[in-house]
Design an enzyme around this catalytic site. Structure first.
Site, PDB file in Angstrom:
ATOM      1  N   ASN A  84      -9.976   1.507   2.616  1.00  0.00           N
ATOM      2  CA  ASN A  84      -9.509   1.651   4.381  1.00  0.00           C
ATOM      3  C   ASN A  84      -9.839   2.738   4.638  1.00  0.00           C
ATOM      4  O   ASN A  84     -10.586   2.950   6.026  1.00  0.00           O
ATOM      5  CB  ASN A  84      -7.483   0.881   4.073  1.00  0.00           C
ATOM      6  CG  ASN A  84      -7.202  -0.037   3.550  1.00  0.00           C
ATOM      7  OD1 ASN A  84      -8.460  -0.950   3.945  1.00  0.00           O
ATOM      8  ND2 ASN A  84      -5.882  -0.606   3.906  1.00  0.00           N
TER       9      ASN A  84
ATOM     10  N   GLU B 238      -6.607  -9.839   7.099  1.00  0.00           N
ATOM     11  CA  GLU B 238      -6.044 -11.067   7.542  1.00  0.00           C
ATOM     12  C   GLU B 238      -6.415 -12.170   8.454  1.00  0.00           C
ATOM     13  O   GLU B 238      -7.876 -11.183   8.714  1.00  0.00           O
ATOM     14  CB  GLU B 238      -4.769 -10.423   8.938  1.00  0.00           C
ATOM     15  CG  GLU B 238      -3.193 -10.219   7.548  1.00  0.00           C
ATOM     16  CD  GLU B 238      -3.157  -9.090   9.236  1.00  0.00           C
ATOM     17  OE1 GLU B 238      -2.896  -8.669  10.576  1.00  0.00           O
ATOM     18  OE2 GLU B 238      -2.023  -8.352   8.508  1.00  0.00           O
TER      19      GLU B 238
ATOM     20  N   TYR C   2     -20.057  -2.366  13.129  1.00  0.00           N
ATOM     21  CA  TYR C   2     -19.620  -2.424  14.798  1.00  0.00           C
ATOM     22  C   TYR C   2     -19.122  -1.665  15.682  1.00  0.00           C
ATOM     23  O   TYR C   2     -18.011  -1.049  15.567  1.00  0.00           O
ATOM     24  CB  TYR C   2     -19.269  -3.756  15.069  1.00  0.00           C
ATOM     25  CG  TYR C   2     -19.773  -5.596  14.454  1.00  0.00           C
ATOM     26  CD1 TYR C   2     -20.456  -6.011  15.052  1.00  0.00           C
ATOM     27  CD2 TYR C   2     -19.802  -5.469  12.628  1.00  0.00           C
ATOM     28  CE1 TYR C   2     -21.705  -6.180  14.376  1.00  0.00           C
ATOM     29  CE2 TYR C   2     -20.238  -5.847  12.761  1.00  0.00           C
ATOM     30  CZ  TYR C   2     -21.483  -7.527  13.091  1.00  0.00           C
ATOM     31  OH  TYR C   2     -22.370  -8.004  12.514  1.00  0.00           O
TER      32      TYR C   2
ATOM     33  N   LYS D   2      -6.841   1.736  -3.298  1.00  0.00           N
ATOM     34  CA  LYS D   2      -6.102   1.011  -1.562  1.00  0.00           C
ATOM     35  C   LYS D   2      -6.400   2.267  -0.609  1.00  0.00           C
ATOM     36  O   LYS D   2      -7.131   1.154   0.269  1.00  0.00           O
ATOM     37  CB  LYS D   2      -5.120   0.691  -1.980  1.00  0.00           C
ATOM     38  CG  LYS D   2      -4.466   0.494  -0.773  1.00  0.00           C
ATOM     39  CD  LYS D   2      -5.258  -1.140   0.227  1.00  0.00           C
ATOM     40  CE  LYS D   2      -4.712  -1.920   0.726  1.00  0.00           C
ATOM     41  NZ  LYS D   2      -5.930  -3.029   1.357  1.00  0.00           N
TER      42      LYS D   2
ATOM     43  N   CYS E 210      -3.237  -2.177   8.729  1.00  0.00           N
ATOM     44  CA  CYS E 210      -3.277  -0.991   7.693  1.00  0.00           C
ATOM     45  C   CYS E 210      -4.019   0.259   7.926  1.00  0.00           C
ATOM     46  O   CYS E 210      -3.791   1.436   8.290  1.00  0.00           O
ATOM     47  CB  CYS E 210      -4.099  -2.148   6.688  1.00  0.00           C
ATOM     48  SG  CYS E 210      -3.439  -3.084   6.204  1.00  0.00           S
TER      49      CYS E 210
ATOM     50  N   THR F 292       0.592  -1.411  -0.358  1.00  0.00           N
ATOM     51  CA  THR F 292       0.309  -0.016   0.103  1.00  0.00           C
ATOM     52  C   THR F 292       1.086   1.236   0.352  1.00  0.00           C
ATOM     53  O   THR F 292       1.381   1.253   1.069  1.00  0.00           O
ATOM     54  CB  THR F 292      -0.586   0.400   1.527  1.00  0.00           C
ATOM     55  OG1 THR F 292      -1.742  -1.260   0.838  1.00  0.00           O
ATOM     56  CG2 THR F 292      -1.628   1.466   1.441  1.00  0.00           C
TER      57      THR F 292
END
Ligand SMILES: NC(=O)c1ccc[n+]([C@@H]2O[C@H](COP(=O)([O-])OP(=O)(O)OC[C@H]3O[C@@H](n4cnc5c(N)ncnc54)[C@H](O)[C@@H]3O)[C@@H](O)[C@H]2O)c1
Length: 446
Positions: A214, A158, A257, A210, A266, A121
């Protein structure tokens, strides 16, 4: 096809293993000698579900190898993937030293056409820097070889990385060269079978895609945490609010959540790096700065709740802690909320008895000399002699514990739940006091 992957971390190993699984011949290069030794001895240096099988199978088939030999790596693959770390620099920008070191190595050793694919990234404009670095190294060797630099950011999560790589939502390919786009299409063909997931665009848009992805996800979390903090003060229950808003398809139930803040390798660094790039581009990104501030504050919420419960005096208290990894199904503790909580507890004079299904070695590595820290071999063992229990990672095995045992083991039967795992009425009916995130007042047990 033959490919080389620089960096054997979460992204590099998964990319290497999945590319080998589909029949390619992959050489993984890392500068960490110990890591390569372990991989060559059949040990997997990280925890990622399913990765061990993939690696074992493909090493045995002769399609996957690990080396520290950069020259061999550059000679091997037409495709040269860069999957090294881009950690935050002191000012929050992405530190490109590892990416550019790989570019330098490729320029120093290539003797033929190469496609250099940036999977790390990286900020917008990095492909230009990679290109300049390779060109400079070639010029030094008085060589004029053709090469392309492609942006192909990785979106794996992950804990579900193999599945994400094998069945990606999208494959972003940033290149200005149609021929290279076609080679990448052929490379990704096995991952693209039931419908076309490849989206080609210019390099800079791919690089920004990217970060934008995120940053959007991190924004959703900080937004929910902000509303959770409001709900707490207003006597509302964020879990009901979550269900209420998620029913709107424009909002949806994914990724809303509330919790103890986002961590990992990240989101925090990418939000920071994008905010830094924005400021450098002359447009301070106020929203991103706030997303980060809200998250940093959120990581202190459990500690604040504990401190308030014990009237500001945590000295000498023992806290059982369930969960160390930044999320379930990984051993990664980079920027994990557990670390903020533990460090605050130690500063306040408390002791921590922690358990995590996978992150124990990582915790041992991070805090080798911390005297107020005990790693326990099970969730139950962490409770022994503890005053109270805190939960920061929503591992499946914490979802349905023996509440009677928790109540009987704890000197002060209180649960501080940073992931809203339990029904407050059920927990309190069993004689425990329960603090969660955004769920009205703390609920006292009887
Ligand atoms: N971890 C994730 O979930 C994830 C997901 C998508 C994208 N990314 C991005 O992918 C990149 C890699 O992330 P990661 O989590 O795999 O990192 P990591 O820290 O797990 O692994 C990076 C590896 O690169 C190696 N390395 C450093 N310099 C090198 C060099 N010059 N040559 C060869 N190897 C070198 C390191 O030794 C290390 O093993 C980062 O930019 C990250 O932001 C990560």
């Amino acid at each position: 096809m033959r490919m080389t992957i620089f960096g054997s971390g979460y992204v590099g190993l998964v990319t290497g293993a999945c590319m080998a699984e589909t029949g390619n011949h992959v050489v993984c290069v890392d500068i960490d000698e110990r890591k390569i030794e372990r991989l060559n001895a059949g040990e997997i240096p990280i925890y990622e579900p399913g990765l061990d099988d993939y690696i074992e199978r493909n090493v045995e088939a002769g399609r996957l190898e690990f080396t520290t030999d950069v020259e061999k790596g550059v000679a091997h693959g037409l495709f040269q993937f860069i999957a090294v770390g881009t950690p935050p620099d002191e000012d929050g920008s992405a530190d490109l030293q590892h990416v550019l070191a790989v570019a330098q190595s490729i320029g120093e050793h290539m003797n033929d056409y190469r496609i250099i694919i940036d999977k790390s990234t990286v900020p917008v404009g990095t492909a230009d820097k990679v290109r300049d670095r390779v060109s400079a190294a070639l010029a030094k060797r008085q060589l004029d070889l053709e090469f392309d630099v492609v942006s192909n950011p990785e979106f794996l999560k992950e804990g579900a990385a193999i599945n994400d790589f094998m069945k990606p939502d999208r494959i972003i390919v940033g290149t200005d060269n149609p021929r290279t786009a076609e080679l990448l299409r052929a490379l990704y063909e096995p991952f693209n079978r039931n419908h076309d997931r490849m989206i080609t665009m210019d390099v800079r848009s791919a690089e920004l895609t990217k970060y934008a992805a995120n940053a959007m996800l991190a924004t959703k979390i900080s937004f929910m945490n902000e509303i959770a903090n409001l709900a707490e003060r207003m006597g509302a229950d964020i879990e009901k609010v979550r269900i209420g808003i998620g029913s709107d398809p424009r909002i949806g139930y994914h990724f809303i959540y509330p919790g103890a803040g986002f961590g990992g390798s990240c989101f925090p660094k990418d939000v920071r790096a994008l905010a830094h790039s924005a400021a450098a581009a002359g447009h301070p990104a106020k929203l991103l700065e706030t997303v980060e501030d809200v998250n940093n504050r959120q990581k202190h919420r459990l500690f604040e709740k504990m401190s308030a419960h014990f009237d500001g005096d945590l000295k000498g208290k023992t806290i059982a802690l369930w969960g160390l990894a930044f999320k379930p199904n990984t051993d990664d503790m980079r920027e994990a909320p557990s670390r903020v909580l533990m460090e605050a507890l130690w500063d306040a004079g408390a002791t921590v008895r922690a358990y995590d299904p996978e992150a124990m070695d990582e915790a041992r590595r991070l805090y080798p000399d911390e005297s107020k820290f005990t790693l326990c071999s099970s969730a139950e063992e962490a409770l022994a002699g503890a005053d109270t229990l805190a939960i920061v990672t929503e591992w499946q095995e914490f979802r349905s514990p023996d509440f009677d045992k928790i109540r009987d083991e704890l000197a002060t039967p209180v649960i501080f739940d940073g992931r809203n795992l339990y029904d407050p009425d059920m927990v309190t009916s069993l004689g425990l006091t329960y603090y969660a995130i955004g769920r009205g007042q703390s609920v006292k047990g009887d």
